[in-house]
Design a protein around this motif. Structure first.
Motif, PDB file in Angstrom:
ATOM      1  N   GLY A 140       0.797  -1.217   0.000  1.00 33.65           N
ATOM      2  CA  GLY A 140       0.000   0.000   0.000  1.00 33.65           C
ATOM      3  C   GLY A 140       0.831   1.269   0.000  1.00 33.65           C
ATOM      4  O   GLY A 140       2.004   1.281  -0.402  1.00 33.65           O
ATOM      5  N   PRO A 141       0.250   2.393   0.477  1.00 36.56           N
ATOM      6  CA  PRO A 141       0.936   3.692   0.410  1.00 36.56           C
ATOM      7  C   PRO A 141       2.098   3.792   1.385  1.00 36.56           C
ATOM      8  O   PRO A 141       2.067   3.222   2.481  1.00 36.56           O
ATOM      9  N   LEU A 142       3.111   4.528   0.963  1.00 41.23           N
ATOM     10  CA  LEU A 142       4.313   4.762   1.775  1.00 41.23           C
ATOM     11  C   LEU A 142       4.644   6.250   1.732  1.00 41.23           C
ATOM     12  O   LEU A 142       4.803   6.826   0.645  1.00 41.23           O
ATOM     13  N   ALA A 143       4.735   6.866   2.885  1.00 37.34           N
ATOM     14  CA  ALA A 143       5.175   8.265   2.990  1.00 37.34           C
ATOM     15  C   ALA A 143       6.558   8.262   3.628  1.00 37.34           C
ATOM     16  O   ALA A 143       6.710   7.911   4.805  1.00 37.34           O
ATOM     17  N   LEU A 144       7.570   8.644   2.856  1.00 39.86           N
ATOM     18  CA  LEU A 144       8.950   8.532   3.308  1.00 39.86           C
ATOM     19  C   LEU A 144       9.666   9.878   3.194  1.00 39.86           C
ATOM     20  O   LEU A 144       9.344  10.693   2.327  1.00 39.86           O
ATOM     21  N   THR A 145      10.625  10.100   4.074  1.00 35.58           N
ATOM     22  CA  THR A 145      11.557  11.209   3.923  1.00 35.58           C
ATOM     23  C   THR A 145      12.843  10.657   3.321  1.00 35.58           C
ATOM     24  O   THR A 145      13.012   9.434   3.216  1.00 35.58           O
ATOM     25  N   TYR A 146      13.742  11.550   2.924  1.00 32.36           N
ATOM     26  CA  TYR A 146      14.990  11.031   2.366  1.00 32.36           C
ATOM     27  C   TYR A 146      16.132  12.000   2.598  1.00 32.36           C
ATOM     28  O   TYR A 146      15.939  13.193   2.844  1.00 32.36           O
ATOM     29  N   GLN A 147      17.326  11.450   2.504  1.00 32.67           N
ATOM     30  CA  GLN A 147      18.562  12.220   2.517  1.00 32.67           C
ATOM     31  C   GLN A 147      19.397  11.778   1.319  1.00 32.67           C
ATOM     32  O   GLN A 147      19.398  10.606   0.955  1.00 32.67           O
ATOM     33  N   ALA A 148      20.081  12.732   0.708  1.00 31.86           N
ATOM     34  CA  ALA A 148      20.965  12.431  -0.424  1.00 31.86           C
ATOM     35  C   ALA A 148      22.365  12.946  -0.103  1.00 31.86           C
ATOM     36  O   ALA A 148      22.525  14.097   0.331  1.00 31.86           O
ATOM     37  N   PHE A 149      23.361  12.105  -0.299  1.00 29.68           N
ATOM     38  CA  PHE A 149      24.737  12.435   0.044  1.00 29.68           C
ATOM     39  C   PHE A 149      25.625  12.326  -1.197  1.00 29.68           C
ATOM     40  O   PHE A 149      25.616  11.300  -1.882  1.00 29.68           O
TER      41      PHE A 149
END
Length: 277
Positions: free
Chosen positions: A228-237
């Motif tokens: 089902g639905p996924l609400a995610l945060t992210y970091q990019a390095f």
């Protein structure tokens, strides 16, 4: 004939503004979309003929001061401001050469060190160079998890997987435009843009806007058919020993339904990948 990337970008930015956007009155019948060249020149404090030569590609060596003035006149944000300088060859470029698409063994080990978070490595053209098991599980609905732009625009799954598809599409095109400023002669980028433009009218339309956008910290919203639905945060390095490569790590809010769904997704794929006796 040498391509006029700088002029094309200036024209696109000029066309995106109306006189009222910059506090100017509009007189008479306007035969152009957006601002006139003369209006941009006045706002930037440069000679109108000089600005016309910049757009037409007859002048290719503007100073940093002129570019700053044009950025202010055209109300460019930080990403577009940097892109303008890069197109003019003002920004440092020795570390923007073509980069290898291989990842180091140390980076591979780092990827696998995030068992509860999807983690993967991309290059400037958004090719997925490596993924940990949970990132592979996250992208499993796609026929091929090889390039984020191709997945969003050409794979039928893309419009269901990316819940905010229009927002994602604009962000992806903005990132590719930024890549074009850093490495305009990249064969890989040229081929990718050609294929996407030919096979996706949405990509072709967005690409022609010349909009530039760097990575933000906006949340990611996915729909995975298994959980089902996924609400995610992210970091990019940024990877220091491989300019152009980035390590991207998604995370869910602890205790949230997305965290539970992500754990379930990992369990499902760990079980399915176990060898049968």
């Amino acid at each position: 004939m040498t391509e006029n990337h700088l002029g094309e970008f200036l024209r696109a930015c000029r066309a995106a503004l109306q006189p009222q956007d910059v506090g100017m009155a509009s007189y008479g019948m306007r035969r152009v979309v957006g601002l006139r060249r003369e209006e941009v020149a006045v706002l930037a404090g440069v000679n109108a003929d000089y600005y016309t030569r910049l757009e037409q590609g007859r002048e290719r060596n503007p100073s940093a001061q002129v570019l700053d003035a044009l950025s202010r006149a055209l109300k460019l944000d930080s990403d577009a401001h940097a892109h303008l300088h890069q197109l003019a060859g003002i920004a440092p470029s020795n570390h923007f050469a073509h980069t290898a698409d291989r990842i180091s063994s140390g980076l591979r080990q780092l990827l696998d060190g995030y068992p509860r978070a999807p983690a993967f490595v991309i290059n400037r053209t958004l090719d997925i160079l490596a993924s940990n098991p949970l990132a592979e599980a996250l992208h499993s609905p796609f026929e091929r998890a090889d390039n984020l732009a191709r997945m969003a625009f050409l794979d039928p799954v893309g419009r269901q997987f990316y819940i905010r598809w229009s927002f994602t599409a604009q962000a992806i095109v903005g990132l590719l435009r930024q890549a074009a400023g850093l490495d305009p002669d990249s064969p890989r980028l040229g081929e990718l843009v050609r294929v996407l433009s030919e096979q996706s009218t949405d990509f072709d339309r967005l690409w022609k806007t010349n909009a530039v956008r760097g990575k933000t910290q906006e949340g990611k919203h996915f729909f995975h058919p298994e959980v089902g639905p996924l609400a995610l945060t992210y970091q990019a390095f940024d990877i220091r020993d491989a300019p152009g490569q980035q390590l991207v790590i998604y995370q869910a809010e602890p205790g949230s339904s997305s965290a539970e769904a992500l754990n379930l997704l990992g369990s499902i794929h760990a079980t399915s990948n176990q060898p049968t006796s």
